[in-house]
Scaffold this motif. Structure first.
Motif, short mmCIF file in Angstrom:
data_model
loop_
_atom_site.label_atom_id
_atom_site.label_comp_id
_atom_site.label_asym_id
_atom_site.label_seq_id
_atom_site.Cartn_x
_atom_site.Cartn_y
_atom_site.Cartn_z
N TYR A 79 0.83 -1.19 0.00
CA TYR A 79 0.00 0.00 0.00
C TYR A 79 0.87 1.25 0.00
N ALA A 80 0.35 2.29 -0.63
CA ALA A 80 0.96 3.60 -0.47
C ALA A 80 0.79 4.01 0.99
N ASP A 81 1.74 4.78 1.49
CA ASP A 81 1.76 5.10 2.92
C ASP A 81 0.45 5.71 3.41
N SER A 82 -0.12 6.60 2.62
CA SER A 82 -1.31 7.32 3.09
C SER A 82 -2.56 6.44 3.11
N MET A 83 -2.49 5.25 2.54
CA MET A 83 -3.63 4.33 2.50
C MET A 83 -3.52 3.21 3.53
N LYS A 84 -2.34 3.03 4.10
CA LYS A 84 -2.15 1.94 5.04
C LYS A 84 -3.10 2.05 6.21
N GLY A 85 -3.76 0.94 6.52
CA GLY A 85 -4.70 0.92 7.63
C GLY A 85 -6.10 1.38 7.27
N ARG A 86 -6.26 1.99 6.10
CA ARG A 86 -7.60 2.47 5.68
C ARG A 86 -8.13 1.69 4.49
N PHE A 87 -7.26 1.32 3.58
CA PHE A 87 -7.65 0.62 2.35
C PHE A 87 -7.20 -0.83 2.40
N THR A 88 -8.00 -1.70 1.78
CA THR A 88 -7.64 -3.12 1.67
C THR A 88 -7.88 -3.58 0.25
N ILE A 89 -6.83 -4.08 -0.37
CA ILE A 89 -6.94 -4.63 -1.72
C ILE A 89 -7.11 -6.14 -1.61
N SER A 90 -7.96 -6.69 -2.46
CA SER A 90 -8.16 -8.14 -2.47
C SER A 90 -8.55 -8.57 -3.88
N ARG A 91 -8.56 -9.86 -4.08
CA ARG A 91 -8.90 -10.38 -5.41
C ARG A 91 -9.67 -11.68 -5.28
N ASP A 92 -10.52 -11.94 -6.25
CA ASP A 92 -11.23 -13.20 -6.35
C ASP A 92 -10.90 -13.78 -7.72
N ASN A 93 -9.99 -14.71 -7.75
CA ASN A 93 -9.55 -15.27 -9.03
C ASN A 93 -10.63 -16.11 -9.70
N THR A 94 -11.60 -16.57 -8.93
CA THR A 94 -12.70 -17.35 -9.54
C THR A 94 -13.66 -16.44 -10.30
N ARG A 95 -13.67 -15.16 -9.92
CA ARG A 95 -14.56 -14.19 -10.57
C ARG A 95 -13.80 -13.20 -11.45
N ASN A 96 -12.46 -13.37 -11.53
CA ASN A 96 -11.62 -12.44 -12.31
C ASN A 96 -11.89 -10.99 -11.88
N THR A 97 -11.95 -10.79 -10.59
CA THR A 97 -12.32 -9.47 -10.06
C THR A 97 -11.35 -9.02 -8.98
N LEU A 98 -11.01 -7.76 -9.05
CA LEU A 98 -10.15 -7.10 -8.08
C LEU A 98 -11.01 -6.15 -7.27
N TYR A 99 -10.71 -6.03 -5.98
CA TYR A 99 -11.50 -5.17 -5.09
C TYR A 99 -10.60 -4.17 -4.36
N LEU A 100 -11.21 -3.07 -3.94
CA LEU A 100 -10.55 -2.14 -3.05
C LEU A 100 -11.57 -1.67 -2.03
N GLN A 101 -11.40 -2.11 -0.80
CA GLN A 101 -12.24 -1.64 0.30
C GLN A 101 -11.60 -0.39 0.88
N MET A 102 -12.35 0.70 0.87
CA MET A 102 -11.83 1.98 1.34
C MET A 102 -12.63 2.44 2.55
N ASN A 103 -11.97 2.58 3.67
CA ASN A 103 -12.61 3.04 4.90
C ASN A 103 -12.00 4.35 5.34
N SER A 104 -12.68 5.02 6.26
CA SER A 104 -12.17 6.30 6.81
C SER A 104 -11.76 7.25 5.70
N LEU A 105 -12.62 7.41 4.73
CA LEU A 105 -12.29 8.22 3.58
C LEU A 105 -12.14 9.69 3.93
N LYS A 106 -11.21 10.33 3.23
CA LYS A 106 -10.91 11.74 3.44
C LYS A 106 -11.15 12.51 2.15
#
Length: 118
Positions: free
Chosen positions: A59-86
């Motif tokens: 993660y970029a420093d400013s996103m650490k602890g707020r954003f979570t990247i994940s992937r589902d290879n069965t669905r060919n999909t990438l995700y980004l969960q973004m919390n505490s948005l500024k």
């Protein structure tokens, strides 16, 4: 051909959350490292987070602890969960496969707009 379709953006208040999705096609998704990038108005496109084909994340420093990247290879999909948005998270968000041939040739999807504002 390669297609990257981002979705899930919108208008959210400071402190809120959003989950972005990236539907990938035209390549063997599970074998590629993937990343989220963002571009604010008048600024260059910056790396937000990456995930290897094995699930290792950075993660970029400013996103650490707020954003979570994940992937589902069965669905060919990438995700980004973004919390505490500024407000400074306001940007168009894109996904891509860093280092891939299409990335190096300048291909990007349409992106999804995230606006953080009260």
């Amino acid at each position: 051909q390669v297609q990257l379709v981002e979705s899930g953006g919108g208008l959210v208040q400071p402190g809120g959350s959003l989950r972005l999705s990236c539907a990938a096609s035209g390549f063997t998704f599970s074998t590629y490292a993937m990343g989220w990038y963002r571009q604010a108005p008048g600024k260059q496109r910056d790396l937000v987070a990456t995930i290897t084909n094995g699930g290792r994340t950075t993660y970029a420093d400013s996103m650490k602890g707020r954003f979570t990247i994940s992937r589902d290879n069965t669905r060919n999909t990438l995700y980004l969960q973004m919390n505490s948005l500024k407000p400074e998270d306001t940007a168009v968000y894109y996904c891509n496969a860093p280092g891939s041939s299409w990335f190096l040739n300048g291909y990007w999807g349409q992106g999804t707009q995230v606006t953080v504002s009260s």
